[in-house]
Design an enzyme around this catalytic site. Structure first.
Site, PDB file in Angstrom:
ATOM      1  N   VAL A 129      32.776  36.014  49.789  1.00 49.78           N
ATOM      2  CA  VAL A 129      32.498  35.112  48.662  1.00 49.78           C
ATOM      3  C   VAL A 129      33.774  34.834  47.861  1.00 49.78           C
ATOM      4  CG1 VAL A 129      30.990  34.756  46.647  1.00 49.78           C
ATOM      5  CG2 VAL A 129      30.198  36.198  48.519  1.00 49.78           C
ATOM      6  N   SER A 130      34.751  35.737  47.962  1.00 46.05           N
ATOM      7  CA  SER A 130      35.966  35.631  47.147  1.00 46.05           C
ATOM      8  C   SER A 130      36.687  34.309  47.416  1.00 46.05           C
ATOM      9  CB  SER A 130      36.928  36.782  47.487  1.00 46.05           C
ATOM     10  OG  SER A 130      36.268  38.019  47.426  1.00 46.05           O
ATOM     11  N   ASN A 169      30.732  39.998  38.141  1.00 40.61           N
ATOM     12  CA  ASN A 169      29.572  39.137  37.860  1.00 40.61           C
ATOM     13  C   ASN A 169      28.812  38.742  39.123  1.00 40.61           C
ATOM     14  OD1 ASN A 169      29.752  39.076  35.090  1.00 40.61           O
ATOM     15  ND2 ASN A 169      31.144  37.324  35.062  1.00 40.61           N
ATOM     16  N   HIS A 190      34.977  24.170  50.647  1.00 39.98           N
ATOM     17  CA  HIS A 190      34.212  24.458  49.428  1.00 39.98           C
ATOM     18  C   HIS A 190      34.635  23.502  48.315  1.00 39.98           C
ATOM     19  CE1 HIS A 190      31.956  26.675  46.620  1.00 39.98           C
ATOM     20  NE2 HIS A 190      32.863  27.536  46.219  1.00 39.98           N
ATOM     21  N   GLY A 200      29.030  40.089  42.199  1.00 46.91           N
ATOM     22  CA  GLY A 200      28.566  41.257  42.938  1.00 46.91           C
ATOM     23  C   GLY A 200      27.320  41.883  42.311  1.00 46.91           C
TER      24      GLY A 200
HETATM   25  N1  APR Z   1      38.248  46.456  45.642  1.00 43.92           N
HETATM   26  C1  APR Z   1      37.042  46.336  45.041  1.00 43.92           C
HETATM   27  N2  APR Z   1      36.842  45.564  43.974  1.00 43.92           N
HETATM   28  C2  APR Z   1      37.883  44.876  43.485  1.00 43.92           C
HETATM   29  C3  APR Z   1      39.170  44.948  44.056  1.00 43.92           C
HETATM   30  C4  APR Z   1      39.327  45.775  45.182  1.00 43.92           C
HETATM   31  N3  APR Z   1      40.499  45.913  45.796  1.00 43.92           N
HETATM   32  N4  APR Z   1      39.999  44.149  43.338  1.00 43.92           N
HETATM   33  C5  APR Z   1      39.265  43.600  42.354  1.00 43.92           C
HETATM   34  N5  APR Z   1      37.991  44.045  42.437  1.00 43.92           N
HETATM   35  C6  APR Z   1      36.856  43.767  41.574  1.00 43.92           C
HETATM   36  C7  APR Z   1      37.226  43.615  40.104  1.00 43.92           C
HETATM   37  O1  APR Z   1      37.474  44.892  39.526  1.00 43.92           O
HETATM   38  C8  APR Z   1      35.986  42.932  39.564  1.00 43.92           C
HETATM   39  O2  APR Z   1      35.033  43.860  39.066  1.00 43.92           O
HETATM   40  O3  APR Z   1      36.239  42.521  41.883  1.00 43.92           O
HETATM   41  C9  APR Z   1      35.409  42.188  40.771  1.00 43.92           C
HETATM   42  C10 APR Z   1      35.379  40.690  40.607  1.00 43.92           C
HETATM   43  O4  APR Z   1      34.461  40.420  39.621  1.00 43.92           O
HETATM   44  P1  APR Z   1      34.660  39.285  38.487  1.00 43.92           P
HETATM   45  O5  APR Z   1      36.051  39.350  37.969  1.00 43.92           O
HETATM   46  O6  APR Z   1      33.502  39.396  37.556  1.00 43.92           O
HETATM   47  O7  APR Z   1      34.576  37.942  39.328  1.00 43.92           O
HETATM   48  P2  APR Z   1      33.250  37.209  39.830  1.00 43.92           P
HETATM   49  O8  APR Z   1      32.835  36.200  38.847  1.00 43.92           O
HETATM   50  O9  APR Z   1      32.269  38.231  40.281  1.00 43.92           O
HETATM   51  O10 APR Z   1      33.829  36.424  41.092  1.00 43.92           O
HETATM   52  C11 APR Z   1      34.211  37.127  42.263  1.00 43.92           C
HETATM   53  O11 APR Z   1      33.603  35.372  43.768  1.00 43.92           O
HETATM   54  O12 APR Z   1      32.813  33.220  43.452  1.00 43.92           O
HETATM   55  C12 APR Z   1      33.947  34.016  43.694  1.00 43.92           C
HETATM   56  O13 APR Z   1      35.742  32.769  42.635  1.00 43.92           O
HETATM   57  C13 APR Z   1      34.961  33.926  42.573  1.00 43.92           C
HETATM   58  O14 APR Z   1      36.741  34.991  43.797  1.00 43.92           O
HETATM   59  C14 APR Z   1      35.765  35.173  42.782  1.00 43.92           C
HETATM   60  C15 APR Z   1      34.689  36.150  43.324  1.00 43.92           C
END
Ligand code: APR
Length: 324
Positions: free
Chosen positions: A134-135, A13, A191, A15
């Site tokens: 951002v993670s 979401n 944060h 990204g």
């Molecule tokens: N390499 C690349 N992508 C990855 C990996 C990896 N090793 N591991 C997980 N992912 C991907 C997942 O497959 C997923 O598509 O990261 C994406 C995360 O997306 P969402 O689950 O939709 O999470 P999102 O809401 O985008 O949040 C991402 O940002 O704000 C922070 O707390 C939030 O830590 C979270 C991050």
């Protein structure tokens, strides 16, 4: 002229929404990277995760919208990091959200592994990039990304303060009944729960906020800002915020790509600054081509300093729980 290149690791979401904001600003070409995540079999019949077309689908969908918004950006969606080579900026959103039954430590352990592996690959293919992390948990993940990438401290920065400040500004504008554009605010520290709002540095149209909002109401707005992430999670039920986090991240990317020297609250590395001693903490920083070009030290009164020190201690405790 070569167009700027931004790679986004994690095409979920946050990204994908970053990619959308980048397109609407015609800021850069974008590479969306995610992992193979569909169960399948290898040639010997063994269970494996098979290739993932999801980022390619999002990239194509975004590209197909570009004639309508009139913006020329190219998009690639892939699991192959070689496409990210020589990015100017890499945005790291990869990770998993906390699931039921999972402790905070479990989440830290899982996301440390993910962000650590991602940072190593980013450094391999884009050794000169600026990395925006951002993670979550953000204050720990930006530290992990720095350690694992081997990047200089100015080229690793965490996104937290721009989002927290945006929430705060939005709520204040609503309260005052003025444009969101006219509210300027500064938050320090970690944060969310740990943020330190500074009423003395908050203005609407140049007027100190304390002349416009009563202290008890301001306290309520600050608490709502602290709980801003949780408020969205409660409403969405199946995920966490992404429009505002992505907008905040792209504002930072824009400052870097366009060398704007914007002063934005970021999780930036502080050694001597504020006497922090080698941690990434939310502080006002000048963002330009070289990433964090300067951390600005502001004057704090006793109460503000105390709150900031408490927040910094929480960041240190969080980092101490990271096992690299
Ligand atoms: N390499 C690349 N992508 C990855 C990996 C990896 N090793 N591991 C997980 N992912 C991907 C997942 O497959 C997923 O598509 O990261 C994406 C995360 O997306 P969402 O689950 O939709 O999470 P999102 O809401 O985008 O949040 C991402 O940002 O704000 C922070 O707390 C939030 O830590 C979270 C991050």
């Amino acid at each position: 002229m070569r167009r700027a290149k931004i790679s986004i690791i994690g095409a979920g979401n946050v990204g994908a929404t970053c990619a959308h904001w980048i397109l609407t600003q015609e800021l850069a070409d974008v590479v969306l990277v995610d992992i193979p995540q569909f169960p399948g079999k290898d040639k010997d019949g063994k269970d494996i995760m098979v290739d993932n077309t999801m980022p390619a689908g999002k990239a194509l969908d975004l590209y197909e919208s570009s004639p309508i918004c009139g913006c020329d950006c190219k998009f690639i969606g892939t699991s192959d990091y070689s496409h990210t080579a020589d990015s100017d900026v890499v945005i790291v959103t990869a990770g998993i959200p906390r699931k039921p039954g999972m402790s905070r430590d479990d989440l830290i352990a899982t996301n440390t592994k993910i962000v650590g592996e991602v940072a190593e690959k980013v450094a391999k293919y884009s050794p000169n990039a600026v990395m925006i992390v951002v993670s979550n948990p953000l204050d720990a993940m930006v530290y992990v990304a720095w350690k694992k990438s081997g990047f200089p401290t100015n080229r690793v920065v965490g996104q937290a303060g721009v989002l927290d400040t945006a929430r705060y500004r939005a709520f204040l504008a609503e309260e005052i009944g003025c444009s969101v554009e006219d509210v300027q605010a500064l938050l320090l520290g970690g944060h969310g729960d740990d943020m330190v709002p500074l009423a003395r540095y908050t203005f609407a149209g140049g007027i100190p906020i304390t002349q416009l909002v009563k202290p008890e109401r301001l306290e309520q707005i600050i608490q709502r800002t602290r709980d801003g992430g949780a408020e969205i999670v409660k409403l969405l039920r199946t995920g966490s915020a992404y429009y505002a986090p992505a907008a905040a991240t792209v504002q930072m990317a824009e400052a870097i790509i366009k060398d704007k020297k914007r002063i934005l609250p970021c999780a930036a590395y502080c050694e001597k600054e504020y006497g922090i001693g080698g941690y990434f903490v939310g502080v006002p920083a000048v963002l330009g081509t070289n990433g964090v070009e300067k951390v600005i030290e502001i004057e704090l009164d006793d109460n503000e300093r105390k709150a900031f020190e408490t927040s910094v201690q929480h960041v240190k405790d969080l980092v101490a729980s990271v096992k690299l």
